[in-house]
Design a protein around this motif. Structure first.
Motif, PDB file in Angstrom:
ATOM      1  N   VAL A   1       0.845  -1.195   0.000  1.00 36.72           N
ATOM      2  CA  VAL A   1       0.000   0.000   0.000  1.00 36.72           C
ATOM      3  C   VAL A   1       0.882   1.249   0.000  1.00 36.72           C
ATOM      4  O   VAL A   1       0.601   2.215  -0.725  1.00 36.72           O
ATOM      5  N   ASP A   2       1.953   1.226   0.772  1.00 39.25           N
ATOM      6  CA  ASP A   2       2.868   2.372   0.809  1.00 39.25           C
ATOM      7  C   ASP A   2       3.517   2.615  -0.551  1.00 39.25           C
ATOM      8  O   ASP A   2       3.668   3.758  -0.979  1.00 39.25           O
ATOM      9  N   ASP A   3       3.897   1.533  -1.233  1.00 42.40           N
ATOM     10  CA  ASP A   3       4.505   1.662  -2.563  1.00 42.40           C
ATOM     11  C   ASP A   3       3.543   2.332  -3.537  1.00 42.40           C
ATOM     12  O   ASP A   3       3.921   3.235  -4.285  1.00 42.40           O
TER      13      ASP A   3
ATOM     14  N   ALA B   1       0.852   4.165  -2.834  1.00 40.86           N
ATOM     15  CA  ALA B   1       0.580   5.537  -2.409  1.00 40.86           C
ATOM     16  C   ALA B   1       1.711   6.467  -2.853  1.00 40.86           C
ATOM     17  O   ALA B   1       1.454   7.554  -3.379  1.00 40.86           O
ATOM     18  N   ASP B   2       2.953   6.027  -2.684  1.00 40.81           N
ATOM     19  CA  ASP B   2       4.095   6.839  -3.125  1.00 40.81           C
ATOM     20  C   ASP B   2       4.078   7.015  -4.640  1.00 40.81           C
ATOM     21  O   ASP B   2       4.304   8.112  -5.147  1.00 40.81           O
ATOM     22  N   PHE B   3       3.823   5.944  -5.360  1.00 40.17           N
ATOM     23  CA  PHE B   3       3.809   5.992  -6.821  1.00 40.17           C
ATOM     24  C   PHE B   3       2.741   6.955  -7.336  1.00 40.17           C
ATOM     25  O   PHE B   3       2.985   7.736  -8.249  1.00 40.17           O
ATOM     26  N   LEU B   4       1.543   6.881  -6.737  1.00 43.64           N
ATOM     27  CA  LEU B   4       0.432   7.722  -7.193  1.00 43.64           C
ATOM     28  C   LEU B   4       0.447   9.119  -6.569  1.00 43.64           C
ATOM     29  O   LEU B   4      -0.270  10.009  -7.032  1.00 43.64           O
ATOM     30  N   GLY B   5       1.224   9.295  -5.512  1.00 42.74           N
ATOM     31  CA  GLY B   5       1.279  10.587  -4.844  1.00 42.74           C
ATOM     32  C   GLY B   5       0.029  10.909  -4.051  1.00 42.74           C
ATOM     33  O   GLY B   5      -0.406  12.058  -3.986  1.00 42.74           O
ATOM     34  N   VAL B   6      -0.558   9.867  -3.450  1.00 38.95           N
ATOM     35  CA  VAL B   6      -1.762  10.044  -2.637  1.00 38.95           C
ATOM     36  C   VAL B   6      -1.511   9.434  -1.257  1.00 38.95           C
ATOM     37  O   VAL B   6      -0.652   8.570  -1.098  1.00 38.95           O
ATOM     38  N   PRO B   7      -2.273   9.874  -0.255  1.00 36.67           N
ATOM     39  CA  PRO B   7      -2.139   9.267   1.076  1.00 36.67           C
ATOM     40  C   PRO B   7      -2.618   7.804   1.079  1.00 36.67           C
ATOM     41  O   PRO B   7      -3.488   7.416   0.285  1.00 36.67           O
ATOM     42  N   VAL B   8      -2.048   7.024   1.972  1.00 41.38           N
ATOM     43  CA  VAL B   8      -2.464   5.627   2.127  1.00 41.38           C
ATOM     44  C   VAL B   8      -3.961   5.548   2.406  1.00 41.38           C
ATOM     45  O   VAL B   8      -4.661   4.672   1.879  1.00 41.38           O
ATOM     46  N   ALA B   9      -4.481   6.460   3.211  1.00 37.39           N
ATOM     47  CA  ALA B   9      -5.912   6.453   3.544  1.00 37.39           C
ATOM     48  C   ALA B   9      -6.769   6.578   2.288  1.00 37.39           C
ATOM     49  O   ALA B   9      -7.860   5.994   2.219  1.00 37.39           O
ATOM     50  N   THR B  10      -6.292   7.301   1.298  1.00 37.34           N
ATOM     51  CA  THR B  10      -7.038   7.443   0.052  1.00 37.34           C
ATOM     52  C   THR B  10      -7.148   6.095  -0.648  1.00 37.34           C
ATOM     53  O   THR B  10      -8.210   5.743  -1.180  1.00 37.34           O
ATOM     54  N   LEU B  11      -6.072   5.314  -0.662  1.00 36.91           N
ATOM     55  CA  LEU B  11      -6.131   3.982  -1.283  1.00 36.91           C
ATOM     56  C   LEU B  11      -7.161   3.094  -0.593  1.00 36.91           C
ATOM     57  O   LEU B  11      -7.922   2.389  -1.257  1.00 36.91           O
ATOM     58  N   TYR B  12      -7.185   3.137   0.739  1.00 38.90           N
ATOM     59  CA  TYR B  12      -8.167   2.325   1.463  1.00 38.90           C
ATOM     60  C   TYR B  12      -9.595   2.809   1.187  1.00 38.90           C
ATOM     61  O   TYR B  12     -10.508   1.997   1.072  1.00 38.90           O
ATOM     62  N   GLN B  13      -9.767   4.119   1.046  1.00 37.66           N
ATOM     63  CA  GLN B  13     -11.089   4.650   0.723  1.00 37.66           C
ATOM     64  C   GLN B  13     -11.506   4.218  -0.679  1.00 37.66           C
ATOM     65  O   GLN B  13     -12.641   3.807  -0.895  1.00 37.66           O
ATOM     66  N   TRP B  14     -10.582   4.317  -1.641  1.00 36.84           N
ATOM     67  CA  TRP B  14     -10.883   3.874  -3.005  1.00 36.84           C
ATOM     68  C   TRP B  14     -11.245   2.389  -3.008  1.00 36.84           C
ATOM     69  O   TRP B  14     -12.149   1.965  -3.703  1.00 36.84           O
ATOM     70  N   ARG B  15     -10.510   1.597  -2.225  1.00 33.21           N
ATOM     71  CA  ARG B  15     -10.789   0.156  -2.172  1.00 33.21           C
ATOM     72  C   ARG B  15     -12.187  -0.086  -1.611  1.00 33.21           C
ATOM     73  O   ARG B  15     -12.933  -0.915  -2.126  1.00 33.21           O
ATOM     74  N   HIS B  16     -12.547   0.648  -0.579  1.00 33.36           N
ATOM     75  CA  HIS B  16     -13.866   0.514   0.033  1.00 33.36           C
ATOM     76  C   HIS B  16     -14.976   0.832  -0.977  1.00 33.36           C
ATOM     77  O   HIS B  16     -16.017   0.186  -0.985  1.00 33.36           O
ATOM     78  N   HIS B  17     -14.723   1.827  -1.832  1.00 32.88           N
ATOM     79  CA  HIS B  17     -15.716   2.242  -2.831  1.00 32.88           C
ATOM     80  C   HIS B  17     -15.513   1.568  -4.185  1.00 32.88           C
ATOM     81  O   HIS B  17     -16.225   1.890  -5.144  1.00 32.88           O
ATOM     82  N   SER B  18     -14.553   0.648  -4.276  1.00 36.91           N
ATOM     83  CA  SER B  18     -14.238  -0.076  -5.525  1.00 36.91           C
ATOM     84  C   SER B  18     -13.946   0.866  -6.688  1.00 36.91           C
ATOM     85  O   SER B  18     -14.416   0.654  -7.804  1.00 36.91           O
ATOM     86  N   THR B  19     -13.178   1.921  -6.428  1.00 33.46           N
ATOM     87  CA  THR B  19     -12.863   2.875  -7.483  1.00 33.46           C
ATOM     88  C   THR B  19     -11.374   2.946  -7.798  1.00 33.46           C
ATOM     89  O   THR B  19     -10.999   3.528  -8.810  1.00 33.46           O
TER      90      THR B  19
END
Length: 58
Positions: A10-12, A14-32
């Protein structure tokens, strides 16, 4: 012999996309967000899946 590409954490991603880790978990929750895989209790991403998702966003 097949060479396997290492999975991204997840950290990799997030760093690659330039977004916070929390954003990835939110996207995963919303399947986006990019497709992730549960490996045991860890969330991992295939780099090809992340790159495909990025290309779909254009």
């Amino acid at each position: 012999m097949t060479t396997l590409m290492p999975l991204w954490s997840v950290d990799d991603v997030a760093d690659f996309l330039g977004v916070p880790v929390a954003t990835l978990y939110q996207w995963r929750h919303h399947s986006t967000g990019p497709r992730g895989h549960k490996i045991g209790r860890h969330l991992r991403y295939l780099p090809d899946d992340v790159m495909a998702w990025v290309q779909e966003q254009e």
